[in-house]
Design a protein around this motif. Sequence first.
Motif, PDB file in Angstrom:
ATOM      1  N   ALA A  23     107.309  83.369 -55.555  1.00  0.00           N
ATOM      2  CA  ALA A  23     106.257  83.421 -54.719  1.00  0.00           C
ATOM      3  C   ALA A  23     106.752  83.669 -52.928  1.00  0.00           C
ATOM      4  O   ALA A  23     105.233  83.198 -52.602  1.00  0.00           O
ATOM      5  N   TYR A  24     107.100  84.140 -52.548  1.00  0.00           N
ATOM      6  CA  TYR A  24     106.958  84.480 -51.667  1.00  0.00           C
ATOM      7  C   TYR A  24     105.826  85.488 -50.398  1.00  0.00           C
ATOM      8  O   TYR A  24     105.017  85.501 -50.476  1.00  0.00           O
ATOM      9  N   ALA A  25     106.440  86.241 -52.056  1.00  0.00           N
ATOM     10  CA  ALA A  25     105.816  87.892 -52.031  1.00  0.00           C
ATOM     11  C   ALA A  25     103.919  87.022 -51.923  1.00  0.00           C
ATOM     12  O   ALA A  25     102.598  87.408 -51.612  1.00  0.00           O
ATOM     13  N   LEU A  26     103.673  86.370 -52.662  1.00  0.00           N
ATOM     14  CA  LEU A  26     102.205  85.844 -53.805  1.00  0.00           C
ATOM     15  C   LEU A  26     102.173  84.829 -52.091  1.00  0.00           C
ATOM     16  O   LEU A  26     100.507  85.022 -51.535  1.00  0.00           O
ATOM     17  N   ASP A  27     102.858  83.437 -51.295  1.00  0.00           N
ATOM     18  CA  ASP A  27     102.732  83.273 -50.216  1.00  0.00           C
ATOM     19  C   ASP A  27     102.392  84.690 -49.426  1.00  0.00           C
ATOM     20  O   ASP A  27     100.760  83.983 -48.453  1.00  0.00           O
ATOM     21  N   VAL A  28     102.853  85.166 -49.288  1.00  0.00           N
ATOM     22  CA  VAL A  28     102.466  86.209 -48.170  1.00  0.00           C
ATOM     23  C   VAL A  28     100.710  87.075 -47.938  1.00  0.00           C
ATOM     24  O   VAL A  28     100.151  87.061 -47.296  1.00  0.00           O
ATOM     25  N   LEU A  29     100.007  87.235 -49.458  1.00  0.00           N
ATOM     26  CA  LEU A  29      99.345  88.122 -49.707  1.00  0.00           C
ATOM     27  C   LEU A  29      98.090  86.297 -49.716  1.00  0.00           C
ATOM     28  O   LEU A  29      97.076  86.790 -48.389  1.00  0.00           O
ATOM     29  N   ASP A  30      98.673  85.715 -49.568  1.00  0.00           N
ATOM     30  CA  ASP A  30      97.838  84.313 -50.032  1.00  0.00           C
ATOM     31  C   ASP A  30      97.300  84.187 -48.050  1.00  0.00           C
ATOM     32  O   ASP A  30      96.808  83.941 -47.721  1.00  0.00           O
ATOM     33  N   VAL A  36      96.416  84.156 -41.539  1.00  0.00           N
ATOM     34  CA  VAL A  36      97.050  83.080 -41.250  1.00  0.00           C
ATOM     35  C   VAL A  36      98.420  83.321 -41.294  1.00  0.00           C
ATOM     36  O   VAL A  36      99.299  83.233 -41.041  1.00  0.00           O
ATOM     37  N   LEU A  37      98.514  85.080 -41.933  1.00  0.00           N
ATOM     38  CA  LEU A  37      99.693  85.526 -41.879  1.00  0.00           C
ATOM     39  C   LEU A  37     100.893  85.673 -39.789  1.00  0.00           C
ATOM     40  O   LEU A  37     100.121  85.500 -39.326  1.00  0.00           O
ATOM     41  N   ALA A  38     102.000  84.886 -39.817  1.00  0.00           N
ATOM     42  CA  ALA A  38     102.699  84.465 -38.831  1.00  0.00           C
ATOM     43  C   ALA A  38     104.423  85.183 -39.115  1.00  0.00           C
ATOM     44  O   ALA A  38     104.776  85.440 -40.024  1.00  0.00           O
ATOM     45  N   ILE A  39     104.683  85.645 -37.628  1.00  0.00           N
ATOM     46  CA  ILE A  39     105.773  85.583 -37.871  1.00  0.00           C
ATOM     47  C   ILE A  39     106.407  85.195 -37.637  1.00  0.00           C
ATOM     48  O   ILE A  39     107.127  83.890 -37.322  1.00  0.00           O
ATOM     49  N   GLU A 162      97.422 104.685 -42.688  1.00  0.00           N
ATOM     50  CA  GLU A 162      96.080 104.922 -42.618  1.00  0.00           C
ATOM     51  C   GLU A 162      95.259 103.437 -42.545  1.00  0.00           C
ATOM     52  O   GLU A 162      93.525 103.628 -42.403  1.00  0.00           O
ATOM     53  N   SER A 163      95.640 102.429 -41.453  1.00  0.00           N
ATOM     54  CA  SER A 163      94.985 101.844 -41.097  1.00  0.00           C
ATOM     55  C   SER A 163      94.789 101.875 -40.345  1.00  0.00           C
ATOM     56  O   SER A 163      94.862 103.502 -39.204  1.00  0.00           O
ATOM     57  N   LYS A 164      93.795 101.330 -39.590  1.00  0.00           N
ATOM     58  CA  LYS A 164      92.715 101.454 -38.356  1.00  0.00           C
ATOM     59  C   LYS A 164      93.428 100.687 -37.296  1.00  0.00           C
ATOM     60  O   LYS A 164      94.577  99.965 -37.357  1.00  0.00           O
ATOM     61  N   PRO A 165      93.378 101.005 -35.957  1.00  0.00           N
ATOM     62  CA  PRO A 165      93.775 100.756 -34.908  1.00  0.00           C
ATOM     63  C   PRO A 165      93.488  98.710 -34.735  1.00  0.00           C
ATOM     64  O   PRO A 165      94.523  98.080 -34.056  1.00  0.00           O
ATOM     65  N   VAL A 166      92.881  98.568 -34.657  1.00  0.00           N
ATOM     66  CA  VAL A 166      92.439  97.330 -34.572  1.00  0.00           C
ATOM     67  C   VAL A 166      93.307  96.397 -35.834  1.00  0.00           C
ATOM     68  O   VAL A 166      93.091  95.127 -35.452  1.00  0.00           O
ATOM     69  N   GLU A 167      93.778  96.410 -36.689  1.00  0.00           N
ATOM     70  CA  GLU A 167      94.576  96.456 -37.686  1.00  0.00           C
ATOM     71  C   GLU A 167      96.285  96.764 -37.571  1.00  0.00           C
ATOM     72  O   GLU A 167      96.659  95.714 -38.015  1.00  0.00           O
ATOM     73  N   LYS A 168      96.380  97.216 -36.030  1.00  0.00           N
ATOM     74  CA  LYS A 168      97.604  97.171 -36.057  1.00  0.00           C
ATOM     75  C   LYS A 168      98.706  95.515 -36.157  1.00  0.00           C
ATOM     76  O   LYS A 168      99.597  95.435 -36.902  1.00  0.00           O
ATOM     77  N   GLU A 169      98.515  94.221 -35.267  1.00  0.00           N
ATOM     78  CA  GLU A 169      98.608  93.700 -35.618  1.00  0.00           C
ATOM     79  C   GLU A 169      99.270  92.144 -36.726  1.00  0.00           C
ATOM     80  O   GLU A 169     100.001  92.633 -36.973  1.00  0.00           O
ATOM     81  N   MET A 170      98.180  92.801 -37.392  1.00  0.00           N
ATOM     82  CA  MET A 170      98.648  92.368 -38.818  1.00  0.00           C
ATOM     83  C   MET A 170      99.580  93.557 -39.853  1.00  0.00           C
ATOM     84  O   MET A 170     100.068  92.635 -40.481  1.00  0.00           O
ATOM     85  N   MET A 171      99.394  94.875 -39.538  1.00  0.00           N
ATOM     86  CA  MET A 171     100.025  96.090 -40.142  1.00  0.00           C
ATOM     87  C   MET A 171     101.591  95.087 -39.332  1.00  0.00           C
ATOM     88  O   MET A 171     102.550  95.397 -40.324  1.00  0.00           O
ATOM     89  N   SER A 177     107.305  90.565 -42.816  1.00  0.00           N
ATOM     90  CA  SER A 177     106.374  89.986 -43.691  1.00  0.00           C
ATOM     91  C   SER A 177     108.145  90.122 -44.870  1.00  0.00           C
ATOM     92  O   SER A 177     109.020  89.532 -45.680  1.00  0.00           O
ATOM     93  N   LEU A 178     108.095  91.717 -44.876  1.00  0.00           N
ATOM     94  CA  LEU A 178     108.207  92.460 -46.089  1.00  0.00           C
ATOM     95  C   LEU A 178     110.271  92.727 -45.145  1.00  0.00           C
ATOM     96  O   LEU A 178     111.541  92.796 -46.447  1.00  0.00           O
ATOM     97  N   ILE A 179     110.735  92.221 -44.097  1.00  0.00           N
ATOM     98  CA  ILE A 179     111.979  92.202 -43.673  1.00  0.00           C
ATOM     99  C   ILE A 179     113.090  91.444 -43.265  1.00  0.00           C
ATOM    100  O   ILE A 179     113.683  91.160 -42.791  1.00  0.00           O
TER     101      ILE A 179
END
Length: 183
Positions: A23-30, A36-39, A162-171, A177-179
């Motif tokens: 459930a947690y992993a699926l919520d993070v993906l959603d 809307v992923l938040a810290i 592999e990510s782009k610099p503009v994706e930093k905050e989401m990365m 969310s993983l840790i």
Amino acid sequence: MTNNFKASPADDATLLKVVTDYAYALDVLDQYDHQVLAISDTTEEELYKISYEEAMWAINGLREKFGGSSLFGNEKDDSFQGSLAAIYQTFDGQYVYPSIEEKAANLLYFVVKNHSFSDGNKRIAAFLLVWFMEKNRILYCADGSKRIADNALVAITLMIAESKPVEKEMMIKVMVSLINGKN
């Protein structure tokens, strides 16, 4: 095309178990999909502050594990020192990355993206992440299990590479969310 599948009670139980267990992993993906992923659920109390000298000592120890190549962990410039300093940035007297998890995620990101070493950047970044987490006593859950599985560590490290610099905050949000304390 019609679906003639009829679920049995065992199928229903299996579905429920899988959904519950992940459930947690699926919520993070959603949350990621909807941007809307938040810290959250992070650790504020820092027990350990990584220093350049100690990090280089650890990297030199890691070099031996990977065959002692003179290129592994060989600094190309001063950007590694910048990566370490960046996780302790402050603004108006407050840390830009206030939690251990945010510092750890940014450490991984900066070491991977700054490519400070001739060889071993991803391995060094992943190692420093888990070492930093261990020194701050957040690498393992209360039951002794790893807070981040080996496969997740590999996947997120490669995803960052592999990510782009503009994706930093989401990365960073994905990594936290993983840790965080929910894992």
